[in-house]
Write an enzyme that holds these catalytic residues in place. Structure first.
Site, PDB file in Angstrom:
ATOM      1  N   ARG A  12     -13.600 -35.373  80.141  1.00 28.17           N
ATOM      2  CA  ARG A  12     -12.427 -34.648  80.671  1.00 28.17           C
ATOM      3  C   ARG A  12     -11.812 -35.380  81.859  1.00 28.17           C
ATOM      4  O   ARG A  12     -10.711 -35.055  82.296  1.00 28.17           O
ATOM      5  CB  ARG A  12     -12.831 -33.233  81.129  1.00 28.17           C
ATOM      6  N   GLY A  13     -12.530 -36.332  82.413  1.00 28.31           N
ATOM      7  CA  GLY A  13     -12.030 -37.050  83.587  1.00 28.31           C
ATOM      8  C   GLY A  13     -10.960 -38.065  83.229  1.00 28.31           C
ATOM      9  O   GLY A  13     -10.678 -38.302  82.047  1.00 28.31           O
ATOM     10  N   MET A  14     -10.374 -38.685  84.247  1.00 30.90           N
ATOM     11  CA  MET A  14      -9.283 -39.647  84.001  1.00 30.90           C
ATOM     12  C   MET A  14      -9.788 -40.841  83.178  1.00 30.90           C
ATOM     13  O   MET A  14      -9.149 -41.232  82.205  1.00 30.90           O
ATOM     14  CB  MET A  14      -8.699 -40.123  85.342  1.00 30.90           C
ATOM     15  N   GLY A  16     -12.838 -41.082  81.485  1.00 27.70           N
ATOM     16  CA  GLY A  16     -13.476 -40.615  80.252  1.00 27.70           C
ATOM     17  C   GLY A  16     -12.446 -40.302  79.181  1.00 27.70           C
ATOM     18  O   GLY A  16     -12.618 -40.660  78.001  1.00 27.70           O
ATOM     19  N   GLU A  38     -21.372 -26.626  76.534  1.00 26.63           N
ATOM     20  CA  GLU A  38     -22.376 -27.107  75.570  1.00 26.63           C
ATOM     21  C   GLU A  38     -23.513 -27.844  76.263  1.00 26.63           C
ATOM     22  O   GLU A  38     -24.656 -27.780  75.819  1.00 26.63           O
ATOM     23  CB  GLU A  38     -21.728 -28.121  74.608  1.00 26.63           C
ATOM     24  N   LEU A 105     -20.320 -46.408  84.779  1.00 24.47           N
ATOM     25  CA  LEU A 105     -19.081 -46.652  85.509  1.00 24.47           C
ATOM     26  C   LEU A 105     -19.252 -46.291  86.977  1.00 24.47           C
ATOM     27  O   LEU A 105     -19.597 -45.152  87.305  1.00 24.47           O
ATOM     28  CB  LEU A 105     -17.930 -45.852  84.900  1.00 24.47           C
ATOM     29  N   GLY A 106     -19.024 -47.266  87.837  1.00 31.73           N
ATOM     30  CA  GLY A 106     -19.201 -47.051  89.271  1.00 31.73           C
ATOM     31  C   GLY A 106     -17.891 -47.043  90.011  1.00 31.73           C
ATOM     32  O   GLY A 106     -16.903 -46.469  89.526  1.00 31.73           O
ATOM     33  N   SER A 107     -17.873 -47.707  91.147  1.00 29.49           N
ATOM     34  CA  SER A 107     -16.680 -47.701  91.990  1.00 29.49           C
ATOM     35  C   SER A 107     -16.763 -48.885  92.950  1.00 29.49           C
ATOM     36  O   SER A 107     -17.866 -49.323  93.316  1.00 29.49           O
ATOM     37  CB  SER A 107     -16.654 -46.404  92.779  1.00 29.49           C
ATOM     38  N   SER A 108     -15.606 -49.368  93.398  1.00 29.59           N
ATOM     39  CA  SER A 108     -15.626 -50.516  94.317  1.00 29.59           C
ATOM     40  C   SER A 108     -16.112 -50.104  95.711  1.00 29.59           C
ATOM     41  O   SER A 108     -16.362 -50.974  96.545  1.00 29.59           O
ATOM     42  CB  SER A 108     -14.241 -51.147  94.402  1.00 29.59           C
ATOM     43  N   CYS A 109     -16.277 -48.807  95.965  1.00 29.48           N
ATOM     44  CA  CYS A 109     -16.763 -48.392  97.293  1.00 29.48           C
ATOM     45  C   CYS A 109     -18.246 -48.687  97.482  1.00 29.48           C
ATOM     46  O   CYS A 109     -18.797 -48.438  98.545  1.00 29.48           O
ATOM     47  CB  CYS A 109     -16.455 -46.931  97.555  1.00 29.48           C
ATOM     48  N   TYR A 136     -21.540 -40.820  98.404  1.00 33.70           N
ATOM     49  CA  TYR A 136     -21.055 -41.107  97.046  1.00 33.70           C
ATOM     50  C   TYR A 136     -21.404 -42.551  96.662  1.00 33.70           C
ATOM     51  O   TYR A 136     -21.920 -42.817  95.566  1.00 33.70           O
ATOM     52  CB  TYR A 136     -19.536 -40.893  97.016  1.00 33.70           C
ATOM     53  N   LYS A 140     -23.771 -44.217  93.620  1.00 36.76           N
ATOM     54  CA  LYS A 140     -23.273 -45.194  92.648  1.00 36.76           C
ATOM     55  C   LYS A 140     -24.129 -46.466  92.672  1.00 36.76           C
ATOM     56  O   LYS A 140     -24.384 -47.080  91.633  1.00 36.76           O
ATOM     57  CB  LYS A 140     -21.799 -45.518  92.918  1.00 36.76           C
ATOM     58  N   HIS A 179      -4.862 -40.014  96.118  1.00 42.67           N
ATOM     59  CA  HIS A 179      -4.748 -41.395  96.582  1.00 42.67           C
ATOM     60  C   HIS A 179      -3.277 -41.782  96.679  1.00 42.67           C
ATOM     61  O   HIS A 179      -2.402 -41.059  96.227  1.00 42.67           O
ATOM     62  CB  HIS A 179      -5.519 -42.329  95.647  1.00 42.67           C
TER      63      HIS A 179
HETATM   64  P1  GDP Z   1      -8.019 -46.055 100.453  1.00 40.84           P
HETATM   65  O1  GDP Z   1      -7.737 -47.191  99.517  1.00 40.84           O
HETATM   66  O2  GDP Z   1      -9.432 -45.612 100.408  1.00 40.84           O
HETATM   67  O3  GDP Z   1      -7.555 -46.367 101.854  1.00 40.84           O
HETATM   68  O4  GDP Z   1      -7.235 -44.805  99.904  1.00 40.84           O
HETATM   69  P2  GDP Z   1      -5.740 -44.244  99.827  1.00 40.84           P
HETATM   70  O5  GDP Z   1      -5.216 -44.480  98.460  1.00 40.84           O
HETATM   71  O6  GDP Z   1      -5.833 -42.805 100.254  1.00 40.84           O
HETATM   72  O7  GDP Z   1      -4.835 -45.015 100.896  1.00 40.84           O
HETATM   73  C1  GDP Z   1      -4.419 -46.337 100.753  1.00 40.84           C
HETATM   74  C2  GDP Z   1      -3.358 -46.689 101.807  1.00 40.84           C
HETATM   75  O8  GDP Z   1      -2.130 -46.043 101.489  1.00 40.84           O
HETATM   76  C3  GDP Z   1      -3.699 -46.276 103.251  1.00 40.84           C
HETATM   77  O9  GDP Z   1      -3.272 -47.304 104.124  1.00 40.84           O
HETATM   78  C4  GDP Z   1      -2.816 -45.040 103.443  1.00 40.84           C
HETATM   79  O10 GDP Z   1      -2.495 -44.794 104.795  1.00 40.84           O
HETATM   80  C5  GDP Z   1      -1.584 -45.432 102.654  1.00 40.84           C
HETATM   81  N1  GDP Z   1      -0.716 -44.287 102.277  1.00 40.84           N
HETATM   82  C6  GDP Z   1       0.622 -44.239 102.439  1.00 40.84           C
HETATM   83  N2  GDP Z   1       1.111 -43.062 102.037  1.00 40.84           N
HETATM   84  C7  GDP Z   1       0.065 -42.352 101.550  1.00 40.84           C
HETATM   85  C8  GDP Z   1      -0.052 -41.050 100.971  1.00 40.84           C
HETATM   86  O11 GDP Z   1       0.901 -40.302 100.837  1.00 40.84           O
HETATM   87  N3  GDP Z   1      -1.288 -40.656 100.554  1.00 40.84           N
HETATM   88  C9  GDP Z   1      -2.380 -41.475 100.712  1.00 40.84           C
HETATM   89  N4  GDP Z   1      -3.577 -41.046 100.249  1.00 40.84           N
HETATM   90  N5  GDP Z   1      -2.298 -42.698 101.270  1.00 40.84           N
HETATM   91  C10 GDP Z   1      -1.104 -43.137 101.686  1.00 40.84           C
END
Ligand code: GDP
Length: 322
Positions: A12-14, A16, A38, A105-109, A136, A140, A179
């Site tokens: 159900r995730g993005m 997946g 299920e 599947l992991g993450s770059s963090c 988190y 991972k 994000h």
């Molecule tokens: P990050 O990659 O973990 O830093 O995650 P984000 O996607 O939340 O942010 C990436 C960059 O985009 C950061 O420098 C934010 O300050 C910038 N940014 C600009 N506008 C926005 C917004 O509306 N939402 C978010 N989440 N980030 C924003």
């Protein structure tokens, strides 16, 4: 030849759901998914019984508890515990059911906060993690080590892929908690419709990020899963470890904002709110390993953003009021 039975955990995730879309089109695969009713992936006995009852050939482990910086800060216990338990249940149950192929599947963090840019796979566990999502990330990292350990002790072929920032259909478009890419798509769309004269972008606009469309991620995952053992093993020594998945290209937040303005048809002014955090100055994966394994990104950012915008429009109603 009979089709292989492929289980996608987290359908159900993005990611997946993108995997299910692509695998369903393949003649050699029979895709199996299980709804939460299920199968509760947090229930060890249930997962073990489910795997014992189903003769799967391959498992995509795309199930995870995910969220942005705010959610990670509020629910750290949920993030570390749920992810550890889901991974542990699935990897152990797959092994017990004698399934030889699994993709985690992991993450770059998972990489240290101060890793060299672009970040190579070898920078894992070389430094301190970004504190905001450390629980988190630790879960991972444990997932990668689970796979490696079953490979070492039991000669399994459990692989891991670490995606960069993903976007696309099924993304979270929440105005504050999402994000940057979906957040700006929504904000610029609104501004284009209301005729607003100004759109505010957080931070200075100078941080650089890499963005990968989720359909590219699904394609890369299937590519990595389908590689023969020798090819994968040759590039992931010493013990069939992980592979980064990205485009190899980054752009500044300012450039991303310009692109989104043009895709949404917004013609007003763009301002930067320096009171909001920039985060890390640059986040880019080293994709040498993946390139050597024969895969490169197919969806250019402009095309991917346009596709995501079309999806957002189709589903817009469900975002109103959120
Ligand atoms: P990050 O990659 O973990 O830093 O995650 P984000 O996607 O939340 O942010 C990436 C960059 O985009 C950061 O420098 C934010 O300050 C910038 N940014 C600009 N506008 C926005 C917004 O509306 N939402 C978010 N989440 N980030 C924003």
């Amino acid at each position: 030849m009979a089709a292989k039975r492929v289980f996608v955990a987290g359908h159900r995730g993005m990611v997946g759901s993108a995997l299910v879309r692509q695998l369903t089109g393949k003649p050699d695969a029979e895709v199996v998914t299980a709804s939460r009713d299920e199968l509760d992936l947090l229930d060890q006995k249930a997962v073990s019984a489910y795997f014992a009852d189903n003769a799967f050939d391959e498992v995509y482990l795309a199930a995870a508890k995910v969220g942005g910086i705010q959610a990670n800060a509020t629910y750290p216990a949920d993030f570390i515990w749920q992810n550890l338990v889901i991974e542990a249940n699935i990897v152990k149950s797959a092994h017990d059911a004698d399934i030889d192929r699994l993709l985690f599947l992991g993450s770059s963090c998972i990489y240290p906060k101060n890793a060299p840019q672009p970040m190579p796979e070898e920078s894992l566990l070389t430094g301190v993690l970004e504190p905001t999502n450390e629980p988190y990330a630790i879960a991972k990292i444990a997932g990668i080590k689970l796979c490696e350990s079953y490979n070492r002790q039991h000669d399994r072929d459990y692989r891991s892929v670490m995606p960069t920032n993903l976007y696309g259909p099924g993304d979270n478009f929440h105005p504050e908690n999402s994000h940057v890419l979906p957040a700006l798509l929504r904000r610029f769309d609104e501004a284009a419709h209301t005729g607003a004269e100004e759109v505010v972008v957080w931070g200075s606009g100078t941080p650089r990020r890499e963005f990968l469309h989720v359909d590219d991620m699904a394609a890369a995952s299937i590519h990595v899963m389908d590689l023969d053992h020798e090819t994968y093993a040759a590039r992931t020594q010493p013990m069939l470890s992980h592979v980064n998945v990205g485009t190899g290209v980054d752009c500044s937040i300012g450039e991303l904002a310009q692109l989104i303005a043009s895709v949404t048809g917004y013609e007003g002014k763009l301002t930067f709110d320096a009171s909001k955090p920039d985060g890390t100055p640059r986040k880019l994966l080293d994709v040498t390993r993946l390139t050597e394994l024969g895969w490169t990104s197919q969806i250019p950012l402009a095309e991917g953003v346009a596709d995501t915008y079309a999806w957002f429009h189709e589903h817009e109603r469900s975002f109103r009021g959120r």
